[in-house]
Design a protein around this motif. Structure first.
Motif, mmCIF file in Angstrom:
data_model
loop_
_atom_site.group_PDB
_atom_site.id
_atom_site.type_symbol
_atom_site.label_atom_id
_atom_site.label_comp_id
_atom_site.label_asym_id
_atom_site.label_seq_id
_atom_site.Cartn_x
_atom_site.Cartn_y
_atom_site.Cartn_z
ATOM 1 N N THR B 51 48.086 -95.231 15.556
ATOM 2 C CA THR B 51 47.828 -94.380 16.724
ATOM 3 C C THR B 51 49.097 -94.203 17.537
ATOM 4 O OG1 THR B 51 45.595 -95.297 16.807
ATOM 5 C CG2 THR B 51 46.358 -94.058 18.722
ATOM 6 N N GLU B 54 50.682 -96.791 20.065
ATOM 7 C CA GLU B 54 50.119 -98.102 19.721
ATOM 8 C C GLU B 54 51.185 -99.187 19.766
ATOM 9 O OE1 GLU B 54 48.330 -98.087 15.863
ATOM 10 O OE2 GLU B 54 47.559 -100.127 16.030
ATOM 11 N N LYS B 56 51.604 -103.291 18.649
ATOM 12 C CA LYS B 56 51.018 -104.440 17.956
ATOM 13 C C LYS B 56 51.978 -105.611 18.049
ATOM 14 C CE LYS B 56 47.762 -102.614 14.585
ATOM 15 N NZ LYS B 56 47.373 -102.551 13.156
#
Lengths: 111, 111
Positions: B51, B54, B56
């Motif tokens: 996405t 995004e 992480k």
């Protein structure tokens, strides 16, 4: 659960010879891709096999050919070897849209 | 032609320092992956970002996908000698299984 296995690990050939590299995919994977990686560089896509057919091909000459067997294992063949073919050859397996898992490669040296 | 450009190509730092590796493209990708490769081994998948925007985290590693899904970064906090290796970004080409790789960033962390 064995991952992707490649053989041999190292190979030395001379110019003009032919070579065959082998790959067994991770259990449950049906797609095999081959990459060439020069020292310190990113891998370059050679081709991909699915259902025993070449599904896609990168920018490599016809000297590079492959095969996939009914058990999903695969071979990469290179004819008329050139000095520039010296590289690490990586096999990656996958299934569907899952990430590719790589083997540890075959280091091919051309003298 | 879809290309991924990584920077820097080489990075040599002391243990404990922070660093950021960049992966840029003019193309939009559906997802982007980061791999780490150690000498004599194949690339190992660290993360997949999907996405736009995004973020992480994987222990001391933070991965970000650009809002427009054209670029990504990898930030390592307090680098350790065990972080040494070749870091590769990769993205699927269009709707095929072919992976396009950046040229890689060689990281050396000195104790």
């Amino acid at each position: 659960d064995a991952g992707v296995t490649q053989s041999p690990t190292h190979l030395i050939k001379t110019r003009g010879q032919q070579v065959t590299l082998r790959c067994s995919p991770k259990s449950g994977h049906d797609t095999v891709s081959w990459y060439q990686q020069a020292l310190g560089q990113g891998p370059q896509f050679i081709f991909q096999y699915y259902e025993e057919e070449e599904r896609q091909r990168g920018n490599f000459p016809d000297r590079f050919s492959g095969h996939q067997f009914p058990n999903y294992s695969s071979e990469l063949n290179v004819n008329a070897l050139l000095l520039g073919d010296s590289a690490l050859y990586l096999c990656a397996s996958s299934s569907g849209y899952q990430p590719q898992h790589f083997g540890d490669g075959t280091r091919l040296s051309i003298l | 032609t879809q290309l991924l450009e990584q920077s820097p190509q080489f990075l040599s730092i002391q243990e404990g320092e922070n660093l950021t590796v960049y992966c840029n493209s003019s193309s939009v990708f559906s997802s982007l992956q980061w791999y780490r490769q150690e000498p004599g081994e194949g690339p190992v998948l660290l993360v997949t970002v999907v996405t736009g925007g995004e973020v992480k985290k994987l222990k001391r590693l933070t991965f970000q996908f650009g809002d427009a899904r054209k670029d990504s970064s990898l930030h390592i906090t307090a680098a350790q000698p065990g972080d040494t290796g070749l870091y590769l970004c990769a993205a699927p080409s269009s709707n095929t299984g072919k992976l396009i790789f950046g040229q890689g960033t060689t990281l050396q962390v000195k104790p």
